[in-house]
Design a protein around this motif. Structure first.
Motif, PDB file in Angstrom:
ATOM      1  N   MET A   1      27.718   0.238 -31.373  1.00  0.00           N
ATOM      2  CA  MET A   1      28.156  -0.993 -32.014  1.00  0.00           C
ATOM      3  C   MET A   1      29.605  -1.370 -31.721  1.00  0.00           C
ATOM      4  O   MET A   1      30.123  -2.336 -32.292  1.00  0.00           O
ATOM      5  CB  MET A   1      27.937  -0.882 -33.525  1.00  0.00           C
ATOM      6  CG  MET A   1      26.450  -0.836 -33.893  1.00  0.00           C
ATOM      7  SD  MET A   1      25.515  -2.260 -33.290  1.00  0.00           S
ATOM      8  CE  MET A   1      26.116  -3.529 -34.409  1.00  0.00           C
TER       9      MET A   1
ATOM     10  N   SER B   1      29.915  -5.047 -30.637  1.00  0.00           N
ATOM     11  CA  SER B   1      29.915  -6.159 -31.594  1.00  0.00           C
ATOM     12  C   SER B   1      30.943  -5.987 -32.700  1.00  0.00           C
ATOM     13  O   SER B   1      31.447  -6.979 -33.233  1.00  0.00           O
ATOM     14  CB  SER B   1      28.517  -6.305 -32.221  1.00  0.00           C
ATOM     15  OG  SER B   1      28.135  -5.121 -32.878  1.00  0.00           O
TER      16      SER B   1
ATOM     17  N   GLY C   1      26.498  -4.960 -28.286  1.00  0.00           N
ATOM     18  CA  GLY C   1      26.096  -4.311 -29.530  1.00  0.00           C
ATOM     19  C   GLY C   1      24.754  -3.601 -29.422  1.00  0.00           C
ATOM     20  O   GLY C   1      23.732  -4.241 -29.168  1.00  0.00           O
TER      21      GLY C   1
END
Length: 332
Positions: free
Chosen positions: A52, A55, A83
């Motif tokens: 992640m 993002s 992401g």
């Protein structure tokens, strides 16, 4: 295999089932510094992908801890530039996939030690070719963690995100836990001096009190108590206490527990934060910063001489906290 308990043990001991395993690949939406640090003890080549980042970016304190882990001879850490929320654990022998498990458990203490919150299960052998293709895709969109500084676009985006939401972050995920009681003194037999009580304690045991005002003012910082006991890295139960990872302002990494219990709005919440696996780890650490002996009784005068009588707690991501006890703390 389907598992919702002792997931940490499964990940760290799975290779023992096959003596030919020489490599582990971990793809995880989020990472915790403690299990990443523990990878140095595996007799395997390990690649870890922080999904992640693409993002959410990454907090500088967490990035710093992962950079330290990157120095381990058997470990390479990568950040995905898009992401990725998947959680996949792949074991190999001479480059060939021979075992895979997947599910909902992030590679963090919170994800791997909280029973029945997350799951992991076997992936069928017939899908290994697709798993191999997916791994190659993850490789193609990832950068080494030590390339973080040169990734200017990502850094700029993350810094803008911080600047735009500073007030919200302060209000929701940052609070000060006072080391003093309501009388303005260090308690004689609780808090920092818990080890001086007559209960089932050891010299030097300490905890940080979580009061109802903290729950009221910072509702997203401390989760309600669990219904099932968590476990530590050896599988030992921790009653109904959440296991957390603590990064201190000076870079020290510590495993902690959100423990004891208090009612707030009809729900049970933690009343204290201690260290794990021993309560005196926290006590010895804070006393060392105060210039005291590991079991010395702490007084208000000690805190005044140091220049600080509270600890700032903020959440970096779920189950991972930054604790600040710097004497030159910047007040916001």
């Amino acid at each position: 295999m389907f598992a919702s308990n002792n997931l940490y043990k499964i990940i760290f001991e799975r290779h023992k089932s096959n003596p030919h395993i020489d490599e582990l690949v971990i793809i995880s939406g989020y990472l915790g510094p403690k299990p990443v640090q523990d990878l140095k003890n595996l007799p395997l080549k390990v690649s870890v992908y922080y999904g992640m980042y693409g993002s959410d970016g990454i907090n500088p304190h967490l990035h710093s801890k992962l950079l330290q882990c990157q120095a381990y001879n058997n470990l390479n850490i990568f950040y995905c530039t898009r992401g990725i929320h998947s959680k996949c654990y792949i074991w190999k022998s001479k480059g060939k996939i021979i075992d895979v498990i997947s599910g909902s458990a992030n590679f963090s203490m919170n994800g791997l030690t909280t029973p029945f919150r997350e799951i992991l299960s076997n992936v069928d052998h017939s899908t290994y070719n697709e798993i191999h293709e997916y791994e190659n895709y993850i490789k193609d969109i990832s950068i080494k963690c030590d390339n973080f500084i040169s990734n200017k676009n990502r850094r700029h985006k993350f810094e803008n995100k911080l600047s735009l939401s500073t007030h919200e972050l302060v209000e929701q995920t940052r609070c000060r836990l006072s080391l003093l009681n309501k009388k303005g003194e260090v308690p004689n037999k609780s808090g920092l001096n818990w080890g001086y009580s007559s209960g089932n304690v050891s010299p030097g045991d300490s905890y940080l009190p979580v009061r109802k005002e903290h729950l009221r003012n910072h509702p997203n910082l401390f989760p309600p108590k669990q219904q099932k006991p968590s476990t530590n890295t050896t599988g030992r139960p921790h009653r109904h206490n959440d296991v957390i990872e603590i990064i201190w302002d000076d870079g020290v990494l510590m495993e902690g527990l959100l423990e004891q219990s208090q009612d707030f709005n009809g729900i049970k919440y933690p009343k204290a934060i201690s260290s794990s696996p021993k309560k005196n780890i926290l006590g010895s650490y804070l006393r060392s910063r105060l210039g005291l002996k590991p079991t010395e009784k702490v007084t208000k005068q000690h805190l005044e001489s140091y220049g600080r009588s509270d600890v700032t707690v903020s959440m970096l991501t779920n189950g991972i906290y930054l604790f600040d006890f710097s004497s030159l703390d910047i007040r916001i």
